[in-house]
Design an enzyme around this catalytic site. Structure first.
Site, PDB file in Angstrom:
ATOM      1  N   ARG A  50       0.844  -1.201   0.000  1.00  0.00           N
ATOM      2  CA  ARG A  50       0.000   0.000   0.000  1.00  0.00           C
ATOM      3  C   ARG A  50       0.878   1.250   0.000  1.00  0.00           C
ATOM      4  O   ARG A  50       0.609   2.215  -0.663  1.00  0.00           O
ATOM      5  CB  ARG A  50      -0.871  -0.057   1.249  1.00  0.00           C
ATOM      6  CG  ARG A  50      -2.096   0.774   1.221  1.00  0.00           C
ATOM      7  CD  ARG A  50      -3.006   0.462   2.383  1.00  0.00           C
ATOM      8  NE  ARG A  50      -2.317  -0.266   3.441  1.00  0.00           N
ATOM      9  CZ  ARG A  50      -2.928  -0.991   4.352  1.00  0.00           C
ATOM     10  NH1 ARG A  50      -4.236  -1.111   4.337  1.00  0.00           N
ATOM     11  NH2 ARG A  50      -2.251  -1.602   5.303  1.00  0.00           N
ATOM     12  N   LYS A 111      -8.390 -15.765   5.344  1.00  0.00           N
ATOM     13  CA  LYS A 111      -9.592 -16.500   5.803  1.00  0.00           C
ATOM     14  C   LYS A 111     -10.841 -15.648   5.781  1.00  0.00           C
ATOM     15  O   LYS A 111     -11.943 -16.148   5.554  1.00  0.00           O
ATOM     16  CB  LYS A 111      -9.375 -17.114   7.180  1.00  0.00           C
ATOM     17  CG  LYS A 111      -8.922 -16.178   8.281  1.00  0.00           C
ATOM     18  CD  LYS A 111      -7.433 -16.056   8.291  1.00  0.00           C
ATOM     19  CE  LYS A 111      -6.919 -14.861   9.026  1.00  0.00           C
ATOM     20  NZ  LYS A 111      -5.953 -15.142  10.042  1.00  0.00           N
ATOM     21  N   GLU A 135      -3.803 -23.140   2.419  1.00  0.00           N
ATOM     22  CA  GLU A 135      -3.401 -23.860   3.634  1.00  0.00           C
ATOM     23  C   GLU A 135      -3.180 -22.913   4.818  1.00  0.00           C
ATOM     24  O   GLU A 135      -3.550 -23.217   5.951  1.00  0.00           O
ATOM     25  CB  GLU A 135      -2.111 -24.650   3.356  1.00  0.00           C
ATOM     26  CG  GLU A 135      -1.641 -25.498   4.515  1.00  0.00           C
ATOM     27  CD  GLU A 135      -2.652 -26.579   4.893  1.00  0.00           C
ATOM     28  OE1 GLU A 135      -2.877 -27.486   4.095  1.00  0.00           O
ATOM     29  OE2 GLU A 135      -3.219 -26.499   6.014  1.00  0.00           O
ATOM     30  N   GLY A 193       3.169  -9.963  15.979  1.00  0.00           N
ATOM     31  CA  GLY A 193       2.678 -10.190  14.608  1.00  0.00           C
ATOM     32  C   GLY A 193       1.569 -11.232  14.535  1.00  0.00           C
ATOM     33  O   GLY A 193       1.266 -11.750  13.454  1.00  0.00           O
ATOM     34  N   ASP A 207     -12.456 -14.004  13.638  1.00  0.00           N
ATOM     35  CA  ASP A 207     -11.362 -14.678  12.921  1.00  0.00           C
ATOM     36  C   ASP A 207     -11.504 -16.203  13.076  1.00  0.00           C
ATOM     37  O   ASP A 207     -11.370 -16.951  12.091  1.00  0.00           O
ATOM     38  CB  ASP A 207     -10.006 -14.196  13.474  1.00  0.00           C
ATOM     39  CG  ASP A 207      -8.840 -14.915  12.819  1.00  0.00           C
ATOM     40  OD1 ASP A 207      -8.554 -14.618  11.650  1.00  0.00           O
ATOM     41  OD2 ASP A 207      -8.235 -15.796  13.468  1.00  0.00           O
ATOM     42  N   LYS A 211     -12.274 -19.122  10.101  1.00  0.00           N
ATOM     43  CA  LYS A 211     -11.526 -20.375   9.910  1.00  0.00           C
ATOM     44  C   LYS A 211     -12.452 -21.576  10.014  1.00  0.00           C
ATOM     45  O   LYS A 211     -12.322 -22.549   9.255  1.00  0.00           O
ATOM     46  CB  LYS A 211     -10.397 -20.456  10.932  1.00  0.00           C
ATOM     47  CG  LYS A 211      -9.337 -19.377  10.714  1.00  0.00           C
ATOM     48  CD  LYS A 211      -8.420 -19.256  11.901  1.00  0.00           C
ATOM     49  CE  LYS A 211      -7.363 -18.192  11.689  1.00  0.00           C
ATOM     50  NZ  LYS A 211      -6.697 -17.778  12.933  1.00  0.00           N
ATOM     51  N   GLY A 314       2.017 -16.049  13.171  1.00  0.00           N
ATOM     52  CA  GLY A 314       3.424 -15.632  13.175  1.00  0.00           C
ATOM     53  C   GLY A 314       4.002 -15.753  11.775  1.00  0.00           C
ATOM     54  O   GLY A 314       3.469 -16.476  10.927  1.00  0.00           O
TER      55      GLY A 314
HETATM   56  P1  NAP Z   1       0.133  -7.266   7.540  1.00  0.00           P
HETATM   57  O1  NAP Z   1       1.355  -7.482   8.352  1.00  0.00           O
HETATM   58  O2  NAP Z   1      -0.834  -6.215   7.962  1.00  0.00           O
HETATM   59  O3  NAP Z   1       0.586  -7.010   6.030  1.00  0.00           O
HETATM   60  C1  NAP Z   1      -0.314  -6.681   5.008  1.00  0.00           C
HETATM   61  C2  NAP Z   1       0.463  -6.303   3.762  1.00  0.00           C
HETATM   62  O4  NAP Z   1      -0.449  -6.075   2.692  1.00  0.00           O
HETATM   63  C3  NAP Z   1       1.280  -5.018   3.894  1.00  0.00           C
HETATM   64  O5  NAP Z   1       2.492  -5.139   3.184  1.00  0.00           O
HETATM   65  C4  NAP Z   1       0.391  -3.950   3.234  1.00  0.00           C
HETATM   66  O6  NAP Z   1       1.117  -2.894   2.653  1.00  0.00           O
HETATM   67  C5  NAP Z   1      -0.283  -4.772   2.163  1.00  0.00           C
HETATM   68  N1  NAP Z   1      -1.620  -4.260   1.833  1.00  0.00           N
HETATM   69  C6  NAP Z   1      -2.710  -4.230   2.629  1.00  0.00           C
HETATM   70  N2  NAP Z   1      -3.761  -3.724   1.972  1.00  0.00           N
HETATM   71  C7  NAP Z   1      -3.316  -3.413   0.733  1.00  0.00           C
HETATM   72  C8  NAP Z   1      -3.927  -2.847  -0.415  1.00  0.00           C
HETATM   73  N3  NAP Z   1      -5.207  -2.490  -0.424  1.00  0.00           N
HETATM   74  N4  NAP Z   1      -3.170  -2.690  -1.525  1.00  0.00           N
HETATM   75  C9  NAP Z   1      -1.869  -3.049  -1.544  1.00  0.00           C
HETATM   76  N5  NAP Z   1      -1.239  -3.594  -0.479  1.00  0.00           N
HETATM   77  C10 NAP Z   1      -1.948  -3.774   0.637  1.00  0.00           C
HETATM   78  O7  NAP Z   1      -0.717  -8.625   7.440  1.00  0.00           O
HETATM   79  P2  NAP Z   1      -0.221 -10.100   7.747  1.00  0.00           P
HETATM   80  O8  NAP Z   1      -0.260 -10.342   9.215  1.00  0.00           O
HETATM   81  O9  NAP Z   1       0.996 -10.403   6.989  1.00  0.00           O
HETATM   82  O10 NAP Z   1      -1.468 -10.931   7.153  1.00  0.00           O
HETATM   83  C11 NAP Z   1      -1.639 -11.120   5.769  1.00  0.00           C
HETATM   84  C12 NAP Z   1      -2.754 -12.112   5.521  1.00  0.00           C
HETATM   85  O11 NAP Z   1      -2.408 -13.353   6.124  1.00  0.00           O
HETATM   86  C13 NAP Z   1      -4.098 -11.731   6.141  1.00  0.00           C
HETATM   87  O12 NAP Z   1      -5.132 -12.221   5.327  1.00  0.00           O
HETATM   88  C14 NAP Z   1      -4.108 -12.470   7.467  1.00  0.00           C
HETATM   89  O13 NAP Z   1      -5.395 -12.733   7.940  1.00  0.00           O
HETATM   90  C15 NAP Z   1      -3.415 -13.747   7.047  1.00  0.00           C
HETATM   91  N6  NAP Z   1      -2.754 -14.484   8.113  1.00  0.00           N
HETATM   92  C16 NAP Z   1      -1.913 -13.843   8.968  1.00  0.00           C
HETATM   93  C17 NAP Z   1      -1.256 -14.577   9.944  1.00  0.00           C
HETATM   94  C18 NAP Z   1      -0.312 -13.924  10.917  1.00  0.00           C
HETATM   95  O14 NAP Z   1       0.170 -14.614  11.814  1.00  0.00           O
HETATM   96  N7  NAP Z   1      -0.018 -12.646  10.797  1.00  0.00           N
HETATM   97  C19 NAP Z   1      -1.480 -15.952  10.045  1.00  0.00           C
HETATM   98  C20 NAP Z   1      -2.340 -16.588   9.139  1.00  0.00           C
HETATM   99  C21 NAP Z   1      -2.978 -15.835   8.171  1.00  0.00           C
HETATM  100  P3  NAP Z   1       2.024  -1.889   3.514  1.00  0.00           P
HETATM  101  O15 NAP Z   1       3.163  -2.735   4.001  1.00  0.00           O
HETATM  102  O16 NAP Z   1       2.470  -0.833   2.582  1.00  0.00           O
HETATM  103  O17 NAP Z   1       1.140  -1.396   4.622  1.00  0.00           O
HETATM  104  N1  HSE Z   2      -4.799 -13.237  13.878  1.00  0.00           N
HETATM  105  C1  HSE Z   2      -4.737 -14.634  13.652  1.00  0.00           C
HETATM  106  C2  HSE Z   2      -4.598 -15.362  14.977  1.00  0.00           C
HETATM  107  C3  HSE Z   2      -3.585 -14.954  12.747  1.00  0.00           C
HETATM  108  O1  HSE Z   2      -4.291 -14.703  15.978  1.00  0.00           O
HETATM  109  O2  HSE Z   2      -4.820 -16.564  15.019  1.00  0.00           O
HETATM  110  C4  HSE Z   2      -3.541 -16.377  12.310  1.00  0.00           C
HETATM  111  O3  HSE Z   2      -4.598 -16.681  11.449  1.00  0.00           O
END
Ligand code: NAP
Ligand code: HSE
Length: 439
Positions: A50, A111, A135, A193, A207, A211, A314
């Site tokens: 973004r 999800k 996955e 994270g 959330d 899932k 994570g």
């Molecule tokens: P995050 O740290 O908030 O990162 C999101 C990334 O996407 C950032 O680089 C952001 O850009 C970019 N972004 C967001 N909206 C955008 C848009 N409209 N256009 C272009 N770029 C955009 O999120 P995350 O924790 O990595 O999670 C990513 C996905 O994985 C989510 O669907 C989440 O539910 C899923 N997930 C996360 C985890 C976890 O442990 N974190 C686990 C399982 C699944 P900027 O960097 O410029 O802000």
């Molecule tokens: N926010 C989510 C959690 C990330 O805490 O389980 C993993 O899907």
């Protein structure tokens, strides 16, 4: 024998936050392993974010170009697969939709998107013969999507039960073991994270509900209407209930559960599904799932009970699951997006929560006066509820005494009516608190 493709798999990476950064690290660290497993290299050509000016803790993959324009990924004919790690629904949904139109395969961890708008995308991917893998969308590092889609296809699944949100489990674990305040524990989960960009999704149970919706599709081959799912999170959960539950031998956990009820022949499965905090007996494995760990218990008619346990959130644990999906794409595995034949999933029949049966833990703040226990027993008896254990604590803070009891199995409807009687009779100093009890 089909000829194996040896050209590099070209990736368009949408999102470079916690999981996107983890994926970049793994692609670098595991490059030789990827080659051994697929016979190909993986190359990230473009990275969508973004804010292109933001400082980042992980270096961009070698040779990758940073962009803020989704079309740079979707419309690039050299890109084979779009990896969506942005989160959110609208922007992520439209980039996936466009990428499918442009002939790309998809890997996503989203999800929220899959649970709320995923059916249309899965149908479209199926129609177009594209791979859409997810996955990492459920339970982080635990390979439960593959287990339900592939390894357990010889089983009829009767029950799925789990701890599917790492952030809530981390908060509950810290409140239980270190007596940490709710908000401090949440802040830590955000710093590590684990939390969603909008952490209310974690603490209000949505959330975990996202899932569970995905697991239901995989286990039963039906679309579960997400908006029909009863969801209660851990916001406002009091340390008094955590302490009292311990005295009864239980831990409080945020549980996601789906059970199949009897169905008439030919009808879609009738499902009891929801997310709620529950008391889990300390001897059960689920009670011992601590910190950011997730767990899923699956009951199959052939396998019996299976228990999956691992890190639910994570950077690297989640990125490992994303990478496994990329390996499947690099091997050009046949699209098997839902684990069931056909592009369309029928809609599940939803059992209303009022009909669910469970034992309950109830805490009422009442006056310490003669007749209170008798009146309470009367309110429960009127609804056919049998009490199993009762304890009363002393009045330390002048808000009345906590009168805590466990019931035998009853319905949600009977429980809420009985509690309404206690309110109508002026017995309560504060709103009643009640939770289901498992095992
Ligand atoms: P995050 O740290 O908030 O990162 C999101 C990334 O996407 C950032 O680089 C952001 O850009 C970019 N972004 C967001 N909206 C955008 C848009 N409209 N256009 C272009 N770029 C955009 O999120 P995350 O924790 O990595 O999670 C990513 C996905 O994985 C989510 O669907 C989440 O539910 C899923 N997930 C996360 C985890 C976890 O442990 N974190 C686990 C399982 C699944 P900027 O960097 O410029 O802000
Ligand atoms: N926010 C989510 C959690 C990330 O805490 O389980 C993993 O899907």
């Amino acid at each position: 024998m089909t000829e194996q493709c040896s050209k590099p798999l070209v990736i368009g990476l949408a999102g470079f936050g916690t999981v996107g950064g983890g994926l970049a690290r793994l692609l670098e660290e595991n490059a030789d392993l990827i080659r051994q497993r697929t016979g190909r290299d993986m190359v990230v050509k473009k990275v969508l974010v973004r804010n292109a000016g933001k400082a980042r803790s992980v270096a961009l993959p070698r040779g990758a170009q940073l962009t803020t324009n989704p079309a740079d990924l979707t419309d690039d004919p050299e890109i084979d697969v779009l990896v969506e790690l942005m989160g959110g629904i609208e922007a992520a949904g439209s980039i996936i939709d466009r990428a499918l139109d442009k002939g790309k395969h998809i890997v996503t961890a989203n999800k929220a998107l899959l649970a709320e708008k995923g059916i249309a995308l899965l149908e479209k991917a199926g129609r177009l013969g594209r791979i859409l893998r997810y996955e990492a969308s459920v339970a982080g590092a635990i390979p439960v999507v593959a287990a339900l889609k592939e390894s357990l296809t010889g089983n009829r699944i009767s029950t799925l039960m789990g701890i599917l949100n790492g952030t809530s489990n981390y908060i509950l674990s810290e409140m239980t073991s270190s007596g940490l305040d709710f908000n401090v524990a949440l802040r830590q989960a955000q710093e590590l994270g684990y939390a969603e960009a909008d952490p209310t999704l974690d603490i209000d149970g949505h959330d975990a509900a996202h899932k569970l919706t995905i697991l239901i599709q995989l286990a039963y081959g039906v679309a579960y209407p997400f908006t029909a799912m009863p969801v209660r999170g851990i916001r406002g959960l009091s340390s008094m209930d955590i302490r009292l539950a311990r005295e009864f031998g239980y831990r409080i956990k945020l549980i996601a559960q789906a059970r199949q009820c009897a169905t008439q022949d030919g009808r879609a499965p009738r499902l009891e599904a929801g997310v709620f905090p529950a008391l889990v007996h300390h001897t059960l494995l689920l009670a011992r799932v601590g910190g950011v760990y997730n767990a899923v218990r699956v009951e199959g008619n052939a396998a019996g009970s299976l228990f999956f346990h691992g890190r639910g959130a994570g950077d690297l644990p989640t990125a490992g699951a994303v990478l496994a999906d990329l390996v499947a794409v690099a091997r050009d595995e046949r699209p098997n997006n839902t684990g069931f034949v056909g592009d369309r999933l029928e809609t599940a029949e939803v059992v209303p929560p009022a009909e669910w049966r469970s034992c309950y833990y109830v805490r009422l703040m009442v006056d310490d006066a003669p007749g209170v226990l008798r009146d309470l027993a009367g309110c429960m008896a009127e609804e056919g509820i049998s009490m199993a254990q009762v304890i009363q604590k002393s009045d330390e803070e002048g808000h009345g005494v906590p009168l805590v009891f466990m019931t035998h199995e009853t319905t949600e409807k009977a429980m809420s009516r009985a509690l309404q009687h206690t309110l109508d009779r002026g017995m309560l100093r504060e709103p009643a608190v009640y939770f289901r009890v498992l095992g």
